[in-house]
Design a protein around this motif. Structure first.
Motif, mmCIF file in Angstrom:
data_model
loop_
_atom_site.group_PDB
_atom_site.id
_atom_site.type_symbol
_atom_site.label_atom_id
_atom_site.label_comp_id
_atom_site.label_asym_id
_atom_site.label_seq_id
_atom_site.Cartn_x
_atom_site.Cartn_y
_atom_site.Cartn_z
ATOM 1 N N MET A 1 9.779 0.749 3.977
ATOM 2 C CA MET A 1 8.601 0.875 3.125
ATOM 3 C C MET A 1 7.450 -0.046 3.507
ATOM 4 O O MET A 1 6.293 0.297 3.311
ATOM 5 N N GLU A 2 7.769 -1.225 4.050
ATOM 6 C CA GLU A 2 6.691 -2.196 4.214
ATOM 7 C C GLU A 2 5.583 -1.735 5.152
ATOM 8 O O GLU A 2 4.414 -1.863 4.813
ATOM 9 N N PRO A 3 5.926 -1.176 6.351
ATOM 10 C CA PRO A 3 4.819 -0.718 7.201
ATOM 11 C C PRO A 3 3.983 0.370 6.537
ATOM 12 O O PRO A 3 2.755 0.366 6.673
ATOM 13 N N ILE A 4 4.639 1.250 5.792
ATOM 14 C CA ILE A 4 3.887 2.322 5.124
ATOM 15 C C ILE A 4 2.902 1.714 4.132
ATOM 16 O O ILE A 4 1.715 2.058 4.117
ATOM 17 N N ILE A 5 3.397 0.776 3.318
ATOM 18 C CA ILE A 5 2.515 0.155 2.320
ATOM 19 C C ILE A 5 1.404 -0.619 3.013
ATOM 20 O O ILE A 5 0.245 -0.571 2.615
ATOM 21 N N LEU A 6 1.758 -1.327 4.110
ATOM 22 C CA LEU A 6 0.758 -2.108 4.831
ATOM 23 C C LEU A 6 -0.366 -1.220 5.340
ATOM 24 O O LEU A 6 -1.536 -1.540 5.203
#
Lengths: 153, 271
Positions: B105-110
């Motif tokens: 999830m983190e890259p998507i949110i970033l």
């Protein structure tokens, strides 16, 4: 301190001033966005030079480096990571303010395209625009990262 | 003579403190502005005199002219921040507590955080109309990203060793949550909410300048289209002061709630 205060205020709302000064051209967008990018870059560069380890400078001095060598081989590699993370941070803000302004005042660009697409309720085009924005940021990030590698070598 | 020199020296010393330099910078900027405004050296319409700006600022403070707009904007910004925190903090905790989920999830949110939230505004107009609801939604989306990202950052601060120690001490799940995770993320969550406030103000007020019936951003564009520059500048000043006071108040409240300040990145990762 003043910079930090300016940073936390919604500067983008001042866009009418820039529209009156520069007219409804991309110059207005560039002028306002550069302020956005300027602040994180100044703050990061400042803290980069503050955080240089004095031991590194002493090592350089004891090796009788000239000022030029000192800058190229000690100071520059030491400050580069923080300055470049300032660039990356600045890029984020600039991208946001550019697209936001293009969207709000309808001056060309991806922002205006997105606004049009949403207005016509072309959901597909809206998502394409979002992906385009992300690609744009990835592209700029790639250039910044490559430059960082070059500088730190 | 000596006394004059001494006062001169102490004056110079007091000017050389950061506060003195700041005051001088602001005063200098005001003087230059006033000179440009008075002489009409450069864009005479663009630089109204400081006195005019302060006069219209005084009108805002003393008359109920702005009250409905202030109410609308406060509702949008406050509601947006509340919704953003309501979704952002639990999601951040969930994403942060599972390493595999975080990696997904983190890259998507970033990457989504980079996109200006204002471009989803037309969709909200279709759903929620041109009233305060659509701006509240923009404010909520804008506030969500810094809050969720900083909550994840706080969860990452919990080192596996801490968890091992807690397990060795036979800590229950509740104890794990309150004694290990909570102290680690509180500072980050507070910073996230403070940055989220800025993002919410920017998002909601920018949306107001596009389509609105009331609100501070709406008034800016009203004054701009009527070319009432002094009124517009003083309204901008009003908004900046309001945002700065809110930011400062939040900092104060959080520092009272959290007596042990942890060093968190203050500049803010994503507005």
């Amino acid at each position: 301190m003043l910079l930090a205060a300016l940073f936390s205020s919604p500067i983008i709302l001042a866009y009418p001033i820039f529209l009156v000064t520069f007219g409804r051209t991309s110059a207005a967008v560039i002028a306002l966005s550069s302020i956005f990018g300027l602040i994180p870059i100044i703050m990061n560069t400042k803290s980069a030079f503050q955080q240089v380890n004095p031991v590194l400078l002493e090592v350089g001095a004891s090796m009788n480096l000239s000022r030029r060598q000192m800058f190229r081989h000690i100071l520059l590699p030491a400050v580069a990571p923080t300055i470049f993370s300032g660039f990356r941070l600045g890029l984020t803000y600039i991208l946001k303010s550019v697209l936001g302004l293009e969207y709000v005042v309808q001056i060309g660009g991806v922002g205006m395209w997105l606004s049009d697409a949403a207005f016509r309720f072309e959901v597909g085009e809206v998502y394409a625009g979002l992906v385009g924005t992300i690609l744009l940021s990835v592209m700029f990030l790639y250039v910044i990262n490559r430059t960082e590698v070059l500088v730190r070598r | 003579m000596n006394g004059v020199q001494q006062t001169g020296a102490s004056l110079a010393a007091s000017v050389q403190t950061p506060a003195g330099v700041q005051t001088l910078t602001v005063v200098g900027a005001v003087i230059v502005w006033e000179l440009i405004g008075r002489t009409g050296l450069l864009f005479p319409e663009l630089f109204p005199s400081v006195v005019g700006i302060l006069q219209s600022f005084w009108i805002y403070v003393t008359t109920p002219l702005l009250i409905p707009h202030l109410k609308a904007s406060l509702y949008e910004v406050g509601g947006g921040l509340f919704l953003g925190a309501l979704c952002g903090i639990p999601l951040g905790v969930i994403f942060g507590s599972q390493r595999s989920l975080m990696r997904v999830m983190e890259p998507i949110i970033l990457y989504l955080a980079v996109v200006p939230k204002i471009i989803i505004f037309p969709i909200f107009i279709l759903f929620l109309g041109i009233g305060t609801g659509s701006k509240l939604a923009v404010g909520a989306i804008a506030a969500f990203f810094p809050i969720v990202l900083l909550t994840i950052a706080g969860m990452r601060e919990v080192k596996p060793v801490y968890l091992d120690v807690a397990r060795t001490l036979r800590a229950s799940r509740l104890q794990l949550a309150t004694k290990v995770y909570l102290p680690a993320i509180t500072g980050y969550v507070f910073t996230g909410v403070r940055i989220g406030l800025g993002a919410s103000v920017t998002g909601a007020l920018l949306a107001e300048t596009k389509v609105a019936k009331a609100g501070l951003g709406f008034m800016i564009v009203e004054y701009y289209s009527q070319f009432r520059m002094a009124d517009m500048y003083s309204l901008l000043l009003f908004i900046f002061i309001l945002a700065a006071v809110a930011n400062w108040a939040m900092k104060l409240v959080f520092s009272l709630l959290l007596p042990l300040p942890r060093s968190t990145q203050d500049a803010g990762v994503f507005f």
